[in-house]
Design a protein around this motif. Structure first.
Motif, PDB file in Angstrom:
ATOM      1  N   SER A  66      71.103  89.825   1.782  1.00  0.00           N
ATOM      2  CA  SER A  66      70.017  90.920   1.473  1.00  0.00           C
ATOM      3  C   SER A  66      69.125  91.097   2.645  1.00  0.00           C
ATOM      4  CB  SER A  66      69.438  91.039   0.123  1.00  0.00           C
ATOM      5  OG  SER A  66      70.195  91.109  -1.036  1.00  0.00           O
ATOM      6  N   ALA A  67      68.433  89.862   3.087  1.00  0.00           N
ATOM      7  CA  ALA A  67      67.598  89.636   3.937  1.00  0.00           C
ATOM      8  C   ALA A  67      68.217  89.887   5.291  1.00  0.00           C
ATOM      9  CB  ALA A  67      66.950  88.306   3.816  1.00  0.00           C
ATOM     10  N   VAL A  68      69.430  89.595   5.570  1.00  0.00           N
ATOM     11  CA  VAL A  68      69.955  89.749   6.745  1.00  0.00           C
ATOM     12  C   VAL A  68      70.459  91.072   7.159  1.00  0.00           C
ATOM     13  CG1 VAL A  68      72.336  89.127   6.596  1.00  0.00           C
ATOM     14  CG2 VAL A  68      71.489  88.036   8.569  1.00  0.00           C
TER      15      VAL A  68
ATOM     16  N   LYS B 282      67.348  84.709  14.315  1.00  0.00           N
ATOM     17  CA  LYS B 282      66.845  84.112  13.179  1.00  0.00           C
ATOM     18  C   LYS B 282      66.145  84.947  12.010  1.00  0.00           C
ATOM     19  CE  LYS B 282      64.090  81.709  15.867  1.00  0.00           C
ATOM     20  NZ  LYS B 282      63.122  80.658  16.043  1.00  0.00           N
ATOM     21  N   GLY B 283      65.710  85.972  12.542  1.00  0.00           N
ATOM     22  CA  GLY B 283      65.195  87.006  11.466  1.00  0.00           C
ATOM     23  C   GLY B 283      63.890  86.434  10.975  1.00  0.00           C
ATOM     24  N   VAL B 284      63.500  85.320  10.979  1.00  0.00           N
ATOM     25  CA  VAL B 284      62.132  84.926  10.592  1.00  0.00           C
ATOM     26  C   VAL B 284      61.836  83.695  11.506  1.00  0.00           C
ATOM     27  CG1 VAL B 284      62.431  85.177   8.030  1.00  0.00           C
ATOM     28  CG2 VAL B 284      63.236  82.891   9.115  1.00  0.00           C
TER      29      VAL B 284
ATOM     30  N   ILE C 155      60.715  97.750   1.933  1.00  0.00           N
ATOM     31  CA  ILE C 155      59.350  97.623   1.666  1.00  0.00           C
ATOM     32  C   ILE C 155      59.153  96.383   1.812  1.00  0.00           C
ATOM     33  CG2 ILE C 155      57.566  97.911  -0.157  1.00  0.00           C
ATOM     34  CD1 ILE C 155      59.159 100.436  -1.306  1.00  0.00           C
ATOM     35  N   THR C 156      59.725  95.428   1.497  1.00  0.00           N
ATOM     36  CA  THR C 156      59.303  94.000   1.510  1.00  0.00           C
ATOM     37  C   THR C 156      59.387  93.736   3.069  1.00  0.00           C
ATOM     38  OG1 THR C 156      60.724  93.234  -0.541  1.00  0.00           O
ATOM     39  CG2 THR C 156      60.082  91.713   0.908  1.00  0.00           C
ATOM     40  N   PRO C 157      58.075  92.764   3.311  1.00  0.00           N
ATOM     41  CA  PRO C 157      58.105  92.344   4.748  1.00  0.00           C
ATOM     42  C   PRO C 157      59.106  91.569   5.079  1.00  0.00           C
ATOM     43  CG  PRO C 157      55.989  92.234   3.585  1.00  0.00           C
ATOM     44  CD  PRO C 157      56.966  92.700   2.604  1.00  0.00           C
ATOM     45  N   ALA C 158      59.517  91.527   6.266  1.00  0.00           N
ATOM     46  CA  ALA C 158      60.521  90.711   6.826  1.00  0.00           C
ATOM     47  C   ALA C 158      60.417  89.480   6.406  1.00  0.00           C
ATOM     48  CB  ALA C 158      61.035  90.742   8.246  1.00  0.00           C
ATOM     49  N   GLU C 159      59.498  88.828   6.479  1.00  0.00           N
ATOM     50  CA  GLU C 159      59.345  87.262   6.477  1.00  0.00           C
ATOM     51  C   GLU C 159      59.349  86.802   4.999  1.00  0.00           C
ATOM     52  OE1 GLU C 159      55.173  89.158   6.755  1.00  0.00           O
ATOM     53  OE2 GLU C 159      57.066  89.407   7.792  1.00  0.00           O
ATOM     54  N   PHE C 160      59.357  87.927   3.876  1.00  0.00           N
ATOM     55  CA  PHE C 160      59.474  87.679   2.466  1.00  0.00           C
ATOM     56  C   PHE C 160      60.990  88.128   1.924  1.00  0.00           C
ATOM     57  CE2 PHE C 160      54.992  87.508   3.523  1.00  0.00           C
ATOM     58  CZ  PHE C 160      54.505  86.185   2.837  1.00  0.00           C
ATOM     59  N   ARG C 161      61.667  88.688   2.963  1.00  0.00           N
ATOM     60  CA  ARG C 161      62.828  89.167   2.258  1.00  0.00           C
ATOM     61  C   ARG C 161      63.691  88.554   1.369  1.00  0.00           C
ATOM     62  NH1 ARG C 161      63.620  93.609   7.029  1.00  0.00           N
ATOM     63  NH2 ARG C 161      62.363  95.073   6.286  1.00  0.00           N
TER      64      ARG C 161
END
Length: 433
Positions: free
Chosen positions: A118-120, A186-188, A336-342
């Motif tokens: 989901s985060a990627v 890396k995304g984060v 809505i969720t900030p990228a570093e918390f996805r």
């Protein structure tokens, strides 16, 4: 479908196709093997709970890993882990309890894989295309719900059980290879993430999600929606088979029609979200889905005059509305969720969905026994209608309503809308996708 022209998203999609096809083949086989190998009906119910429980209980604890470690590597490891679990099922085909335990262990891999995937997605497709990506994902899941069990049933009929598990293992291997070939960043900021301890990351993830008004509203919304959905999933089978006495051949076809409806709904969702805000779409479809559940009372009368045709239409409509609820919810939560918390946000979302579904299945089973399946199904619909009517009056709905789905919102506009909820200004700024 333009996203499928993107090489990396196409690989991610193909990984989903093969792995969920393998799961569909295996899930049917496990239910049949457990049912035939045990004299206790409750053991069959344990299979579904074993699938949902790991994500509901352990998912939130795996979420921080998706925000601290390379997400692509986590997904590959989760696929290879599930491959090993599926292989371990082969010598256990005559042992129902062992199969249930292995299903639960398999679920641990899913609990690790889901938040990372989901985060990627925004990294692969970009923020603006998340609704299309979720629509394709939802329609793919529905299609594999048809194809997988069909192949699994055929293999069971020819008594080739080991081949079923070998096929599933092979799909996880192919999925891992496809994901390993993705070219994503890396995304984060892993170095920054490692500065806080694991427990601090877990607490900060929960705190971030709970303190963002729109996310808090969505989590609150999941309570009645997943309860109603879990109850419906329990009762509609009873309605079709026992109340309406649908022949088994038509029951299988109706399941396929429902899945086809979810495909249609998922493909329609991006077009709907172009014209309506996701918050409006979500509340409207919740209400319509509730009406559809209550309409089962009318079907009980129509079937005497028109036969099975109205029931087929009802299954199609319910499938479409089901997807039109799922796609906006998943899209909203990711954007809505900030990228570093996805990773943590996706894990909390899935945990909430699974917990609500399990509670709904238990309550639906109890209501069906106490009051009848028709009443239980209509009560689920009434719960959805009440949700659609009352939830727009909650404070968090204003923040949700401020979020456009198809374009990056202006930061000033977002801050102004969120400030009306009375939340902390620093948190509000972080809600901008």
């Amino acid at each position: 479908m333009n996203l499928l022209r993107q090489k990396d998203f196409r690989k991610l999609w193909l990984a989903q196709v093969v792995s969920q096809f393998g799961d569909g083949v295996t899930d049917l086989a496990i239910v049949v093997l457990v049912a035939l190998g045990s004299n206790h009906a409750w053991v069959v119910g344990c299979v579904l709970f074993a699938q949902l429980l790991p994500t509901a209980v352990f998912g939130p604890f795996f979420g921080p890993l998706a925000d601290r470690l390379p997400r692509k590597r986590l997904m590959v490891c989760a696929d290879l882990y599930r491959l090993c679990v599926v292989i371990a099922m082969i010598p256990c085909v005559q042992h129902p309890v062992a199969l249930v335990v292995l299903v639960a262990l398999h679920g641990l891999g899913t609990a690790l894989f889901t938040p990372a995937r989901s985060a990627v997605i925004p990294q692969v497709v970009g923020e603006a295309h998340v609704p299309e990506a979720q629509a394709i994902s939802q329609s793919t899941w529905s299609a594999m719900r048809i194809a997988g069990p069909a192949v699994g049933g055929t293999l069971l009929a020819i008594h080739d059980v080991p081949l079923i598990f070998l096929i599933d293992a092979g799909t996880f291997l192919l999925s891992a290879a496809l994901i390993a070939s993705l070219h994503v960043g890396k995304g984060v900021d892993i170095a920054a993430a490692e500065k806080e301890s694991y427990l601090e990351a877990l607490r900060s993830g929960v705190r971030q999600v709970v303190h963002v008004p729109a996310l808090r509203f969505l989590l609150l919304l999941f309570i009645p929606v997943t309860l109603a959905a879990g109850a419906f999933n329990t009762t509609y089978n009873v309605v079709l088979l026992q109340t309406f006495q649908v022949p088994k051949v038509h029951f299988g076809l109706m399941e396929s029609v429902f899945a086809a409806g979810t495909i249609v709904g998922a493909l329609l969702a991006p077009a709907v979200l172009k014209r309506l805000r996701p918050s409006t779409t979500l509340m409207t479809t919740c209400g319509l889905l509730g009406i559809s559940c209550i309409a089962v009372l009318g079907l009980n009368l129509l079937r005497f005059s028109f036969g099975l045709a109205p029931i087929y239409g009802w299954m199609m409509a319910t499938g479409i509305l089901n997807a039109l609820v799922n796609v906006p919810v998943s899209s909203l939560f990711i954007t809505i969720t900030p990228a570093e918390f996805r990773g943590r946000g996706a894990a909390l979302l899935q945990a909430a969905v699974n917990l609500g579904s399990m509670a709904g299945m238990l309550s639906g089973g109890w209501m069906s026994t106490a009051f009848g399946a028709l009443t239980a199904t209509s009560v689920s619909g009434l719960m959805l209608i009440m949700t659609a009517v009352t939830f727009p009056w909650l404070k968090g709905y204003k923040a949700l309503h401020a979020v456009p789905s198809r374009r990056r919102p202006d930061e000033t506009q977002m801050k102004l809308a969120l400030s009306q909820t009375g939340e902390n200004g620093h948190v509000e700024a972080e809600t901008t996708p």
